[in-house]
Every structure is written in structure tokens, then in C-alpha cells.
Design a protein around this motif. Sequence first.
Motif, short mmCIF file in Angstrom:
data_model
loop_
_atom_site.label_atom_id
_atom_site.label_comp_id
_atom_site.label_asym_id
_atom_site.label_seq_id
_atom_site.Cartn_x
_atom_site.Cartn_y
_atom_site.Cartn_z
N ASN A 4 2.68 -0.68 -13.57
CA ASN A 4 2.42 0.37 -14.55
C ASN A 4 1.71 1.59 -13.98
N GLU A 5 0.89 1.38 -12.95
CA GLU A 5 0.13 2.50 -12.40
C GLU A 5 0.35 2.68 -10.91
N GLY A 6 0.35 1.59 -10.17
CA GLY A 6 0.44 1.70 -8.72
C GLY A 6 1.73 2.36 -8.25
N ILE A 7 2.87 1.77 -8.63
CA ILE A 7 4.16 2.31 -8.20
C ILE A 7 4.43 3.66 -8.88
N GLU A 8 3.99 3.79 -10.14
CA GLU A 8 4.16 5.07 -10.84
C GLU A 8 3.42 6.19 -10.11
N ARG A 9 2.33 5.83 -9.44
CA ARG A 9 1.54 6.82 -8.71
C ARG A 9 2.33 7.46 -7.57
N ARG A 10 3.34 6.74 -7.09
CA ARG A 10 4.11 7.24 -5.96
C ARG A 10 4.82 8.56 -6.28
N GLU A 11 5.30 8.69 -7.51
CA GLU A 11 6.03 9.90 -7.91
C GLU A 11 5.12 10.95 -8.54
N ALA A 12 3.87 10.61 -8.74
CA ALA A 12 2.97 11.52 -9.47
C ALA A 12 2.37 12.56 -8.53
N LEU A 13 1.95 13.67 -9.12
CA LEU A 13 1.23 14.72 -8.41
C LEU A 13 -0.22 14.66 -8.87
N LEU A 14 -1.09 14.11 -8.00
CA LEU A 14 -2.45 13.79 -8.40
C LEU A 14 -3.46 14.45 -7.47
N GLY A 15 -4.68 14.54 -7.94
CA GLY A 15 -5.77 15.02 -7.11
C GLY A 15 -5.87 16.53 -7.06
N THR A 16 -6.93 17.00 -6.42
CA THR A 16 -7.21 18.43 -6.39
C THR A 16 -6.18 19.23 -5.59
N LYS A 17 -5.43 18.56 -4.72
CA LYS A 17 -4.46 19.28 -3.91
C LYS A 17 -3.10 19.40 -4.57
N VAL A 39 0.84 -1.21 0.00
CA VAL A 39 0.00 0.00 0.00
C VAL A 39 0.87 1.25 0.00
N MET A 40 1.93 1.25 0.83
CA MET A 40 2.79 2.43 0.91
C MET A 40 3.62 2.60 -0.37
N MET A 41 3.97 1.51 -1.03
CA MET A 41 4.69 1.60 -2.31
C MET A 41 3.83 2.27 -3.39
N CYS A 42 2.52 2.06 -3.31
CA CYS A 42 1.61 2.62 -4.31
C CYS A 42 0.99 3.94 -3.84
N MET A 43 1.45 4.45 -2.71
CA MET A 43 0.93 5.71 -2.17
C MET A 43 1.79 6.87 -2.66
N PRO A 44 1.19 7.95 -3.18
CA PRO A 44 2.00 9.11 -3.57
C PRO A 44 2.85 9.62 -2.41
N GLN A 45 4.04 10.12 -2.71
CA GLN A 45 4.91 10.65 -1.67
C GLN A 45 4.28 11.83 -0.94
N THR A 46 3.35 12.50 -1.60
CA THR A 46 2.66 13.64 -0.98
C THR A 46 1.54 13.21 -0.05
N GLY A 47 1.30 11.90 0.04
CA GLY A 47 0.22 11.39 0.90
C GLY A 47 -0.98 10.96 0.08
N ALA A 48 -2.04 10.59 0.78
CA ALA A 48 -3.25 10.11 0.10
C ALA A 48 -3.79 11.20 -0.82
N ILE A 49 -4.34 10.76 -1.96
CA ILE A 49 -4.81 11.68 -2.99
C ILE A 49 -6.12 12.34 -2.56
N TYR A 50 -6.22 13.64 -2.87
CA TYR A 50 -7.42 14.41 -2.56
C TYR A 50 -8.41 14.37 -3.72
N SER A 51 -9.70 14.38 -3.39
CA SER A 51 -10.77 14.66 -4.34
C SER A 51 -11.69 15.67 -3.67
N HIS A 52 -12.77 16.03 -4.36
CA HIS A 52 -13.74 16.96 -3.73
C HIS A 52 -14.28 16.37 -2.44
#
Length: 502
Positions: A377-390, A17-30
Motif C-alpha cells: 500500500n505504501e512501499g511499492i506505491e512510493r516508487r512512482e511517487a514524487l516525494l520530499g523537498t526535491k 529495498v529497490m522496489m520501495c525506492m522512488p524512481q527519482t532516487g532516495a527521498i530528500y528532506s531538510h
Amino acid sequence: MRYVAGGILAVAAFLLVMMCMPQTGAIYSHDTQSYEYAASTLIELGDMRYFGYDTPIIQWPPFYIIMLAFLNLIGLDTANGAAWLNAILIAYMIYASAVFLFDLLKVKWMAVPAALMMAVSVPLLYVSGYAWSETLFIFLSVVSMIFLLQYIIKKKNGWFYAAAVLSSLCWLTRYIGIVHVAVAALTLFIGVKPFWEKVKKMVIFLFISCAPMALWVYRNYTLSGTFTGGRQPGQFTLEENAELTVEVLESWFYEWEPVFAYIAAGFYVLLVILAVVFKKNKRNKQEPGKGVCLFSFFLYIAAYAAVLFATTTTTALDPISSRLWAPVYPHIVFVFVLLLDILTQNIKMQKIRKWFAAGFTVFALTALINPAVWILNEGIERREALLGTKESPEIKKAPILKVANDYLEPSEDTLIISNQASILAMHTDFKCYYPPKKEGIEIYTFSRYKEKMEDFRDIYLVWYGDPQSQDFMDIPEFRQNYELEVIADEGICVILKIKQGS
């Protein structure tokens, strides 16, 4: 052995779970922003308020918001607190599932591939990357059911009361938790004997599970005249929802490497057919609880699906997605492993039973190829990504942010009303509301909304795009009630000052 195996699997699940978690923390939505705002008002004011309206929270039950408030109080922000919470919840759920299956299955080590199918899964890893209530809901529904089944098998009241408390919290996390409570109650009715003990346990269980929600919906009714908030008519037909469900299942099992999905499905069907062929004609006495366990997990899948299709077809909810279907995934895994175990438990030769267990392991490992590819392809890549409304760079560059910052200054007496209030509140220091809703319960409509406007000296409409809206009170309707002064007109973004009393 079961505790060691469960512990190792739990640690692996936590790390995954932590490997697939963005470094910025859990992703924000509305939704995340609304949860966070309600948690902050709970801490500051003792009341959970809905972002964009400052009305009492009604459309969501309170438990996840309370959990976020607790995390904030111990020094964790929402993104990092939700990340740690999700990883811990998934880890314990895997541990509890593995230990339960080790206790229950005829061939004990079948618990390992079953637990791996839960840990290495698209739906659970996907939702655990977001600051949503789904991970908490899945944890509570699965662990509560495990505890309840342990009570039915072992007859120890500690399991029963723990299951009842977790069931009440499950319902207090999402309104669809009523499915879990109903299935659990029916499981008790079928699994507990004698009759009067059955009745007594059902009454106690339903009281513990339902009393907190009864108080919550009574509170909602006194505040809004509705039990769970107003809902608009559905936007999707049953056929469209079925098509969306197929897309979800494809993304879980099929999308990346379809051939392995076909192989896994075909191999499992072959195992079931062979198990029926090898099964003795004269059945031995079935081990206590196994049939009830299989029935319970299967019934949960069926009941959850029925309620999900009914609600998304008749009311305006989010489109069907992995997020909405994720709670059934652990139950699907339980059905797979328990069905094969029940079919093979009366095979006379122990060696053949072990061969079936080995076959189940092959099936599980083959079925895990698609989720493993998703992780890479997506899970670990998500760790370095900047995602979500925040964190999204695209959202941080939204034109409405530049226009608002260029022309306005935040202050305690200033309110911004915007059709993009979420973005403005996330990335500026302005106090932001959404416009009143055109349809819905009274607390969201203009008649109540204008009372809150009186608390501010300066009020601005900061609007993006089409000045007319199907959902919100729009610019033409504001003109019917107020004089509007143009502060800025940047084409796609406008700022209008509302002159109260005009």
C-alpha cells in the motif's frame, strides 16, 4: 548452507529495498540537503559546512557526509548514490544476520524467518527510502555487534578488531552511537574471560571506538565552545514521547491488519510458555555465547530507549518517529529468536525442538502480514511517487519560488536570506542563508552572521508568511539594524533589499 541461505536472503532484501525506492532516487528532506551541502563543501573546500549558515558542521558527526562525498566523487548524485548505498547496506546486514544465526541457533533454519522479519519490515524499508544517515547507522550498529559476539564465541581477534573499527564508525555516524559503544563494552566485560584478558580487550576496544569521536568533539569545542552543538529545551513531555512511541509501534506491527498482530503476539507468548513447561529441570551446559548474545541485544534496546526518551524530552529534537526508533528493530528480532532458542535448547526430544522452530516460523509469517500490507500500500506505491523537498510538485509550485524568480537574478555577489532558504536553494540557483538564530551558540547568531554578509554586494530578505518569527531574526529585527527597501510585496511573500552600512 548458511552462506547460500544468507546470500539468497540478502538478494531478496536488496530487491525489496529497490522496489520501495522512488524512481527519482532516495527521498530528500531538510537534513538531506544539509548533508549534501556539507559533502559538496568537503569536496570543493576541504571543510564540511552547514547549509544555510556556512558554519562548520557540528550538530552531526562526519561519517555519513564523508560517504556522500565519496559517492559524489565516483559520479553518483546524492539521490541515486544514497539509494544504492542503502540497498547494499541492508542486504549485507541481512546476510550477516542470517549467517550469524545459522551458526548460533540450535535449530538452524530458524535463522530464515528471523532474517525475513528484518528484511520485510516497515522501519527498515521506510528509512532506507530516504537519504538519511539512519540506514548506515543501523548497518554499523548491527554488524559491529554481530562481529563482537562472533569474537566472544570463536575467540578470533579478526572479529574483535573489525567490531571495534565498525563501532568507531557507528559513533561517527550519529551521536547516539555512544549507546552502541557502551553496550558493546559491557558485552565484552561479561563475555570475555579470564579477567585480565577482559580488561585488555575492553581498553583496546574503547580506545579504537572512542578515539575518532574524541578528536571530532575536540574540533567542535575549539570551533564553537560546545561538543555537539547547542540544543534548545525540549518541546515534548515524557508522556507525549511515550504516546508517539506507541504510534510508531502500531505503524510497524498493528496498523494495517490488527487481528494478525494480536494473533502473532499471542502465539509467541504461547510458545514461550510451552517452552518453559517442556524445559528439563536439570539444565544442560548452555552453548557458549548465547546468553551473552541475548543480553547484548536486549540491553541495546533498553539503553537506546532510555537515551532517546531522555534526549527528546530534555532537548529540542525532531518528534519521535519511525526514523528515530528504527535502529532498535533488528535487535528486537534477535531477542525474539534467541529467547525461544535458549528456552528450547535443553528440551530432550529433538522432534519437539523442531516443532517449536516451526511454531516460530508461523509466528514470524503471521507477524509479517502487516509489513507486507504496508509494502503493497505504501512501499511499492512510493516508487512512482514524487516525494520530499526535491521532487514534490507542491514544493516546486511554492509561491516563494515564483516571487524570487520574477524579481531577482542569481549572481555570485547576491545573497538571499529567507525563512524558506531550503526550498529556494533546492529549486533555484540563488545563494541562500537562513536568518540568524535568536537563541543558540554564537556561530549561528547575528554577531557572527553579519561578518559573512559583508562578502556579498546585494543582499535580499525573501520572506514567506508572518514577518515575525520565534526562532529566526525576523523582519522587525532586521529593520532595527538595517534600512530595508521594498522590492516586491505579493501579500504572503515579500522581498526586501538590505542596505548595508545604513
